[in-house]
Design an enzyme around this catalytic site. Structure first.
Site, mmCIF file in Angstrom:
data_model
loop_
_atom_site.group_PDB
_atom_site.id
_atom_site.type_symbol
_atom_site.label_atom_id
_atom_site.label_comp_id
_atom_site.label_asym_id
_atom_site.label_seq_id
_atom_site.Cartn_x
_atom_site.Cartn_y
_atom_site.Cartn_z
ATOM 1 N N ASP A 154 0.674 -1.238 0.132
ATOM 2 C CA ASP A 154 0.428 -0.082 -0.211
ATOM 3 C C ASP A 154 1.077 1.531 -0.104
ATOM 4 O O ASP A 154 2.215 1.334 1.038
ATOM 5 C CB ASP A 154 -0.480 -0.282 1.395
ATOM 6 N N ASP A 197 -13.752 -6.687 -5.998
ATOM 7 C CA ASP A 197 -13.810 -6.848 -4.337
ATOM 8 C C ASP A 197 -14.929 -7.539 -3.813
ATOM 9 O O ASP A 197 -16.000 -6.699 -4.687
ATOM 10 C CB ASP A 197 -13.743 -5.609 -3.357
#
Lengths: 224, 258
Positions: B12, B131
């Site tokens: 990230d 997702d």
């Protein structure tokens, strides 16, 4: 030493190829679509990603550029490394984009992977084939070549493609790979060496191949 | 077939820095994407994925610089996800040295964007990130597609969505279970299996890895072509090499160092 020139046809990421060549010690690396740069290159790299129809059109629409590239593919014209589409384009024709006539330097054709390799005669236990062929696969070296120096037979290189080359002419096949069927992973003739895989994304072995290329004189005799 | 199953660490990145605690004891700056990427490259990572979580729009360019810096030193495929809205965004990332981009929210908002992107850049560089969260229960599991990092429900069935993305030109799918993400309970294997059975594209399994067996399960039971994980690598529990050795011991083809 004269520059390494990466032929820029405006189709895709050439930065990684340039960075990798710089990383392995090329003194000067030019990314260029300029015919005179291509003619004067010490070593020429012919990379390519995406659709081969677009790629070939760039060469055909720009006649002078196309002529310069073809000159460099002649046997005495100095070392050339084709990558991905830069391998496929050397053959007679590709099935991609509804059939695309290619450069015709090597005898053979470029075909699309069939999603079900069993229909191509593979064993029933063969798993369904994912397309694109994406990831690290083993390359069997079919002939000795200066560009294989320091790379063990069967090492893995990074591939990403949906079309592959095959040929009845075994003489120019420097490496093969198995993905449902065996296909040409590397081709070599005279001053040309071309890979279906991406040496610039294949970590140490890929960098070794690029190192070998920038030190290659374009004569495909195995150096002992 | 000897194509190796890929192991992909995910980082990230916020405003150009690696966040969510990479904890290598012997690394000078665990926030430096180049240093972390170099470490994973040495451990034998098959690719590296950067998820750009930069919120403020005036810092969007930072991810481009991250990619440039990493691509100058690490010679394996790089994927970037997060904040991709226009063809121009893809163009800039590829020019900077990314090999693939991963698209989620924009695909839901405008599915045709996937077709355009694929036609323009080639499907090999277009990853669609899905997702998914469980909607059905027990015997009849279904999954719903979410966007905005799992905050917004779309009402779209994840398996149908996977097929549609394949038809529109996706080159690969990155499937994350929002139920499992961050739990360390393992992948949602029925979800992975439902999607890998539905498409002919390579599928990356993501969300929930806590042990090395989870990685192997994702391939053997989930049918995944690649496995993505963050915390088990970042916190130093396991190296990528250990992950591959373990997967190899369970009969999975992987790329091992010489």
């Amino acid at each position: 030493m004269p520059a390494v020139v990466i032929v820029n046809l405006g189709t895709g990421n050439l930065r990684s190829v340039r960075k990798a060549l710089e990383h392995v010690g090329a003194d000067e690396v030019l990314v260029s679509g300029n015919p005179s740069d291509i003619r004067n290159a010490g070593h020429l790299v012919l990379p390519g990603q995406g659709a081969i129809g677009t790629w070939m059109r760039q060469l055909e629409h720009n006649e002078e550029l196309g002529a310069a590239v073809r000159e460099r593919l002649a046997p005495e014209a100095g070392p050339v490394l084709g990558i991905c589409l830069g391998l496929q384009a050397l053959y007679d024709a590709s099935e991609e984009n509804g059939g695309t006539r290619c450069l015709g330097i090597l005898e053979g054709a470029v075909r699309r992977f069939d999603a079900d390799p069993r229909s191509a005669g593979a064993a029933d236990a063969t798993p369904r084939r994912k397309i694109p062929h994406m990831g690290w696969n083993q390359v069997r070296q079919e002939s000795a070549h200066p560009l294989w120096r320091g790379i063990d037979d069967g090492r893995r290189f990074y591939f990403v493609h949906s079309y592959y080359a095959e040929s009845d002419d075994a003489d120019h096949v420097a490496g093969t790979c198995e993905y449902g069927n065996r296909f040409i992973a590397a081709a070599a003739r005279d001053n040309l060496f071309a890979t279906q895989f991406h040496p610039e994304k294949s970590q140490r072995d890929g960098l070794q191949l690029l190192t070998n290329f920038i030190h290659w004189n374009g004569v495909s005799q195995p150096c002992s | 077939m000897s194509l190796a199953c890929r192991v992909i660490p995910c980082l990230d990145v916020d405003a150009g820095r690696v966040v969510k605690g990479v904890q290598f004891v012997d690394i000078r700056d665990a926030g430096d994407p180049v240093e972390v990427a170099r470490r994973y490259d040495r451990q034998g990572a098959d690719e590296i994925t950067f998820l750009d979580i930069t919120a403020s729009s005036d810092q969007r360019d930072t991810i481009v610089h991250v990619v440039e810096a990493v691509a100058g030193e690490v010679f394996i495929p790089l994927t970037v996800g997060g904040g991709i809205r226009r063809l121009e965004d893809i163009h800039r990332l590829l020019e900077a040295g990314a090999d693939k981009v991963s698209i989620n929210t924009t695909a839901v908002r405008n599915p045709d964007f996937i077709r355009e992107a694929s036609e323009h850049f080639g499907n090999q560089c277009i990853v669609v990130a899905i997702d998914a969260k469980r909607a059905g229960d027990g015997d009849d599991p279904r999954w719903e597609v979410f966007t905005h990092g799992g905050r917004n429900a779309t009402g779209i069935d994840a398996v149908e969505w996977a097929r549609r993305m394949e038809d529109l030109g996706a080159g690969e799918l990155l499937v994350t279970s929002m139920d499992r993400d961050g739990t360390r309970d393992g992948f949602d294997l029925p979800l992975m299996r439902a999607i890998t059975d539905a498409v002919s594209l390579p599928v990356i399994a993501s969300g929930g890895v806590g042990t090395l067996d989870h990685l192997a399960d994702g391939v053997l039971d989930g049918g995944a072509d690649a496995v993505l994980a963050a915390s088990i690598f970042h916190f130093g529990d396991h190296t990528v090499e250990e992950a591959k050795q373990h997967m190899a011991s369970r009969g999975i083809s992987v790329r091992l160092p010489v």
